[in-house]
Design a protein around this motif. Structure first.
Motif: not given
Length: 180
Positions: A95-112, A52-57
């Motif tokens: 599309k940019l709104i979806f991309v914004l939500f994709l970054y929110v998803y990314h941050f949710s994965l970071h929290r997990i 996970m660390k290698r993949l994430w960072y």
């Protein structure tokens, strides 16, 4: 120059999504390791932690940052910023709104990720399987918007997306029943 920037943007989108697709799988595996014996669980979770660390960072975060950098470069070098609020650029705004939500998803994965690195496994493997499919929904939505642009009606696009989400959720249920 524009074509090189666009190519790099696409390359880093692909590597970013590779991380977004695989990271939740590692969360699932680490969570399911809790069902093993104590020794097996410890060994598996240590290995998954390294992965996970290698993949994430090493892949996911750098790709997310480079996707943003090259995406903004494409936006401004291609003069897309001039049409984003016009009727002809509405697809880009969505599309940019979806991309914004994709970054929110990314941050949710970071929290997990941070929780699991701390030994906190809050979510069941089934919940993580469902969360894993969110990246697929974003990928399909964004690619469809970019490729078909104005020729895709908003209503039919939304109906198609909802049907796809229902199909994904049904597939997850079927998988859960088969797996037992």
């Amino acid at each position: 120059m524009y074509e090189y920037l666009k190519s790099l943007h696409i390359i880093f989108i692909v590597t970013w999504f590779a991380g977004l697709f695989y990271m939740p799988r590692l969360f699932i595996y680490a969570t399911e390791a809790g069902d093993k014996t104590e020794v097996e669980c410890k060994i598996l979770r240590e290995q998954f932690s390294i992965m996970m660390k290698r993949l994430w960072y090493g892949i996911t975060w750098p790709s997310a940052i480079l996707t943003l950098i090259f995406g903004l470069s494409v936006l401004f070098h291609g003069n897309w910023d001039k049409v984003v609020f016009d009727v002809s650029g509405r697809w880009l705004l969505v599309k940019l709104i979806f991309v914004l939500f994709l970054y929110v998803y990314h941050f949710s994965l970071h929290r997990i990720f941070k929780q699991e690195m701390a030994g906190i496994y809050r979510y069941s493997s089934n919940q993580l399987r469902i969360w894993n499919e969110v990246a697929t929904i974003f990928l399909i939505s964004i690619v469809m918007l970019v490729v078909v642009k104005q020729s895709l009606s908003f209503v039919w696009g939304l109906v198609g997306l909802i049907l796809f989400v229902l199909l994904l959720m049904s597939a997850i249920r079927v998988y859960k029943r088969i797996r037992g």
